[in-house]
Enzyme design. Structure first.
Site: not given
Ligand code: MOS
Length: 744
Positions: A246, A471, A473, A634, A711
């Site tokens: 994060f 990470i 994601t 997209r 984000e």
């Molecule tokens: Mo994000 S706050 O750019 O990992």
């Protein structure tokens, strides 16, 4: 097995899922090596001052202890501040672990105790006695705001506030409707499940392989080589799996420095893992004090916007965010004045935390907009539509796309906005007050220069490679989808190599830019492979594709086929044979278009809606329903994309109702440095979160039309909840989190 299936846009499960749930996936702290030593970081006890002496004799006497490293016996490292600046460092002089006797913040590492095993190191660390010379400290931003300043050096990538336009003060005085308020949110820590950790494997001859908890392996690699004066070829950094970050893992942290230092000094492999309380000694979303003043005419048209923010930073770096620019951009208004200043406190430097700046600034603006809607006797959505803007008002540039209207419409429908009473405190169910709120979210859609390599072999297997990270994601998965569709393959036929500093250059994974950036790079590399392969196929003796252009053929079922005549094809294997090669490999780089940037800006948008229930007697707030309607270009994978927005929503819920790192200003130390007292939303706090992606076609934002996600899920969520709490209770809380003491 080859297939014609199209993966892009389909809800695919994570290809790294099985490794994660079976425990096969190894995180930074889970790697091992023969003869591995363990390092325990000793955290300093004062907020500011100097170390007078370190008494290490008792620790060194413990059998199994190898060494105690302090500033007195540390290895020589680089001299210039410049050498300590990682890829995303703000202006200033980066903190140098164990550099000298100076104490800059509470919890600063003051020693590393290394032993043959973890328990011995931990025990010996407890025996270390340190004598300090205590100096005055100040950790209260309110006290320091009198000394706020405009940072002299701008942080790269963070635009300073735009120059004022019109006359915001005069227009404020003349307009009939006003709102004005002070807003603040607590310091928050990222609290990823995986703590920061580095396992440094001594390969002999000064060569290191490092498994680091970091959002970009090449950032750590460059930091290590620069700080310790090592050759690039001698340091390989990997971050195969990252258990959440994060933003806390954008910059290398002190455990990496300490582990590398000890490994070089002892010529031995070493592991350093931070404890949960040590995770509270660096990297946090800075406390920010904001004032927003809005004025409008009777139709709700904004006549004046002023937004001032003072943010905390450390004494040694000017950490900066874009907090206030959103207020000049999101709505149409001719009179705008925005300021952003910093004030120094004696803590470690704050860090980017999910949608840094936007989360902070937009929450204040969007509560103020809710207040203005009430003043104007307008529906909050109607007020936003009244002031809707099709261009970035700060720069006068058009958006590459902006389907925010549709987000408002779909979000309102899903939450059942028509059930909202415009009169606060007028809806009850049982012992609870019911309220609805909404807010707008916005985040920049970035494309960052990223390189990738694609390699196709005659058996129809593809490897795609880039130093990008995942990470949590879903990067492994979306890159496999893009690669698979490039050649009509199954996901299982694609291997994704990422998270290794030796791979083609990629930036840290941050800013929600990875899908657009590494995705575009992988697609470009695949396109280059296709063209080369077709060239080989054309060269085949009496080739059925002799005159075929790249746009006339399809790649699937292990063949290049003439689209309008499937009988004409050449297999991948035959094409390679014709070219005399055993694989086709290409590297490509995706980079932002300068031409596009001259005329356009790119942002993701969201409309966030919340329904809350508030128990009046207990002050307990339940966010029973959150709807996040997102326009992000997209969507490569609706399943992993939804997961990103869910995570952002939970974090926004935490910001609104729970998360708060509390400082004891007497000690200058964070008090609630554990997961028992720093409350991250638990299952019982999280109710129904509904994610919807609206259609948004964008052929300018990135080569693959992707804007990026992660984000945008948090921006707007806290304001939507706070606005719903107001609608339920009639209490306007401008200071997050909304804990029960503020409602009773
Ligand atoms: Mo994000 S706050 O750019 O990992």
């Amino acid at each position: 097995m080859p297939s014609a299936e199209h993966h892009i846009g389909a809800p695919r499960s994570r290809i790294d899922g099985p490794a994660k749930v079976t425990g096969a996936a190894r995180y930074a702290a889970e790697h091992t090596a023969p003869d591995l030593a363990y390092g325990i970081v000793v955290s300093g006890a004062i907020a500011r001052g100097r170390i007078r002496s370190v008494y290490a004799a008792a620790a060194l006497a413990v059998p199994g202890v190898i060494q105690v490293f302090t500033h007195e016996n540390r290895r020589r490292t680089a001299w210039l501040d410049y050498s300590y600046k990682d890829d995303v460092a703000p202006p200033g002089a980066p903190f140098r672990p164990l550099y000298d006797a100076e104490i800059h913040y509470s919890g600063q590492p003051v020693a590393l105790v290394v032993a043959e095993d973890y328990e011995t190191a931990a025990y010996a660390a407890s025996l270390l006695a340190i004598d300090y010379e205590v100096a005055e400290h100040e950790t209260d931003l309110e006290a320091q705001r009198a000394y706020a300043y405009v940072p002299s050096k701008k942080r790269s990538g963070i635009p300073p506030p735009p120059s004022p336009r019109g006359d915001a003060e005069k227009a404020f005085g003349e307009a009939p409707l006003h709102v004005e308020g002070d807003y603040s949110h607590a310091i928050e820590h990222h609290n990823p499940m995986e703590p920061h950790a580095s396992t440094v494997i001594w390969e002999g001859d000064g060569k290191l392989t490092v498994h680091d908890k970091i959002q970009g392996s090449q950032n750590s690699q460059r930091y290590i080589t620069s700080v310790f004066g090592l050759k690039a070829d001698d340091v390989r950094v990997m971050n195969a799996y990252v258990g959440g970050a994060f933003g806390s893992g954008l910059r290398p942290h002190y455990q990496l420095f300490l582990a590398v230092m000890a490994a070089l000094e002892l010529e031995r492999s070493i592991k350093v893992v931070l404890t949960r309380d040590q995770m509270f000694t660096f990297s946090y979303r800075p406390h920010t004090l904001q004032t927003v003043r809005l004025a409008a005419d009777r139709s709700g048209a904004l006549r004046s916007i002023r937004h001032d923010a003072v943010a905390g930073t450390s004494r040694y770096e000017d950490y900066q965010e874009n907090v206030v620019n959103w207020s000049g951009m999101m709505y149409h208004c001719d009179n705008v004045a925005l300021t952003y200043t910093l004030a120094q406190i004696d803590t470690a430097t704050p860090a980017d935390m999910r949608a840094p700046g936007a989360t902070t600034g937009v929450f204040a603006l969007e509560i103020a907009m809710d207040e203005l809607a009430e003043r104007a006797a307008m529906d909050p959505i109607a007020l936003r539509l009244r002031n809707y803007s099709d261009e970035d008002e700060n720069q006068g540039k058009a958006y590459t796309s902006k389907e925010l209207r549709e987000c408002y419409r779909v979000g309102a429908e899903r939450i059942g906005w028509s059930r909202r009473s415009s009169v606060p405190r007028s809806t009850r169910e049982g012992r609870e007050l019911v309220g609805f709120g909404m807010a707008t979210g916005c985040w920049e859609a970035y494309l960052q220069k990223t390189a990738a390599r694609a390699t196709l072999t005659p058996d129809g297997k593809l490897e795609v490679a880039t130093a990008s990270s995942d990470i949590g994601t879903g990067t492994y998965t979306i890159l496999a989808q893009i690669g698979a569709d490039g050649f009509g393959l199954d996901l299982a036929d694609v291997s994704v190599r990422i998270a290794d500093s030796t791979l083609p250059t990629a930036p840290v994974q941050g800013g929600s830019w990875t899908a657009a950036s590494s995705g575009s790079a992988v697609q470009a590399a695949c396109q280059a492979v296709r063209e080369t392969l077709l060239g080989h196929a054309r060269g085949l003796h009496r080739s059925p594709l002799a005159n075929a252009g790249i746009e006339q053929v399809e790649f699937r079922d292990g063949r290049i086929t003439f689209a309008s005549d499937p009988a004409r094809f050449v297999t991948f294997a035959d094409a390679m044979r014709a070219g005399g090669v055993d694989k086709v490999e290409a590297e490509a780089t995706a980079a932002p278009s300068v031409v596009t940037a001259l005329r356009y800006v790119s942002y993701t948008h969201a409309a966030v809606f919340a329904e809350v229930r508030v128990d009046e007697e207990l002050g307990i707030v339940r966010a029973v329903r959150i709807v996040s309607a997102v326009a992000a270009g997209r969507i490569l994978n609706p399943k992993t994309a939804r997961s990103q927005i869910l995570g952002g929503g939970v974090m926004g819920l935490g910001m609104a109702l729970h998360e708060e790192t509390m400082m004891d200003h007497n000690l200058g130390r964070f008090m609630n440095h554990n997961l028992g007292e720093y409350h991250v939303p638990a299952n019982a706090d999280v109710h129904d979160i509904d994610v919807v992606f609206v259609e948004e076609h964008d052929d300018k934002v990135s080569p693959i039309g992707v804007k990026g996600l992660g984000e945008i899920g948090i921006v707007g969520t806290a304001a939507a909840i706070a606005n719903a709490v107001y609608n339920a209770t009639g209490k306007r809380i401008r200071d997050l989190p909304i804990t029960l003491d503020k409602l009773l």
